[in-house]
Design an enzyme around this catalytic site. Sequence first.
Site, mmCIF file in Angstrom:
data_model
loop_
_atom_site.group_PDB
_atom_site.id
_atom_site.type_symbol
_atom_site.label_atom_id
_atom_site.label_comp_id
_atom_site.label_asym_id
_atom_site.label_seq_id
_atom_site.Cartn_x
_atom_site.Cartn_y
_atom_site.Cartn_z
ATOM 1 N N LYS A 1 17.431 10.036 0.633
ATOM 2 C CA LYS A 1 16.593 11.167 0.242
ATOM 3 C C LYS A 1 15.777 10.769 -0.988
ATOM 4 O O LYS A 1 16.340 10.279 -1.968
ATOM 5 C CB LYS A 1 17.457 12.384 -0.099
ATOM 6 C CG LYS A 1 16.697 13.708 -0.099
ATOM 7 C CD LYS A 1 16.406 14.165 1.311
ATOM 8 C CE LYS A 1 16.019 15.635 1.358
ATOM 9 N NZ LYS A 1 15.755 16.097 2.738
ATOM 10 N N THR B 1 20.372 13.506 5.073
ATOM 11 C CA THR B 1 19.618 13.392 3.820
ATOM 12 C C THR B 1 19.658 14.703 3.039
ATOM 13 O O THR B 1 19.597 14.695 1.808
ATOM 14 C CB THR B 1 18.156 12.969 4.081
ATOM 15 O OG1 THR B 1 17.476 13.985 4.816
ATOM 16 C CG2 THR B 1 18.097 11.655 4.847
ATOM 17 N N HIS C 1 -10.247 -2.310 -18.524
ATOM 18 C CA HIS C 1 -11.440 -2.829 -19.182
ATOM 19 C C HIS C 1 -12.277 -1.721 -19.831
ATOM 20 O O HIS C 1 -12.551 -0.685 -19.220
ATOM 21 C CB HIS C 1 -12.307 -3.573 -18.172
ATOM 22 C CG HIS C 1 -11.616 -4.744 -17.545
ATOM 23 N ND1 HIS C 1 -11.236 -5.856 -18.270
ATOM 24 C CD2 HIS C 1 -11.228 -4.982 -16.269
ATOM 25 C CE1 HIS C 1 -10.647 -6.723 -17.470
ATOM 26 N NE2 HIS C 1 -10.626 -6.217 -16.248
#
Length: 281
Positions: free
Chosen positions: A12, A60, A246
């Site tokens: 899960k 789950t 950058h």
Amino acid sequence: MNIRLARQSYGKHQVHISRVLKSNDEPSVHRFIQVAVDVVLEGDFDVAYTEGDNGPVIATDTCKNIVHNVALEHPMDSPESLGLSLTKFFLDRYEHVDQVTASMRQTLWSSMGGCPHAFTANDRSVPQATVVARRGQNDQVTSGIGDFIIAKKTESGFSNFHNDEYRTLADTEDRILATSLSADWTYRSLPVEFSAARDSIMAAMMAAFVDHFSRSVQETLMRMGQAACSACSDIERIKLVMPNKHHIPIDMSPFGRENHNDLFVVSPEPFGYIEAEIVAG
């Protein structure tokens, strides 16, 4: 042709839990803890894949419920200790589970304006941890930080790098060094005071980020890794990822104006990607 199941795992993910912690000494002072937990199980589940037999499968949804129940009894003092409690629960409870991996990402909340019950989330620094517990073996704990945006506006350059016909980037001795730091470190042995170790490691890395003229992200990354290992003798190795965010000076000459290295355009993509793993011998 021999076609077979090579490996399997399930679990899960993104079980989000939050917890209000109240001080025994000062009941009006609260802490607000939020953690997202991933649980992955490995073990004797082959028949679910090969024969459609769900008998050994721990649903789950059950995994989610276990996270909730373990968290209720846990002091939530660190994501690492929560992970250790979770993995122990699964291995103690289910004999057919061979390995449990619990990964945690913590949202940091700070008190808002001194109010004891109002908080603001810091999404620029994400403590994270992974605990791997395998039956019959020592637990493995990896701690870390993710999405930690840091920058210094000077004391950074990049010059004398490899030159060939494809190079277009000019040397510079004055540039912005900005990055979104991710760092993961493993401990050589347990137990460890995880929160104290994290604080020491982060303080050492931040000091190393600013204490020198950076000739490259690579050099600064190495110095930060060395500082982390020196600050915490429990570290076995540390991996740092420092993408170069950058900031490019804007050319104002078309407008007859001069940019004295004060105004920049942020270029999110593409970006330089620098990483290294440092081992403490």
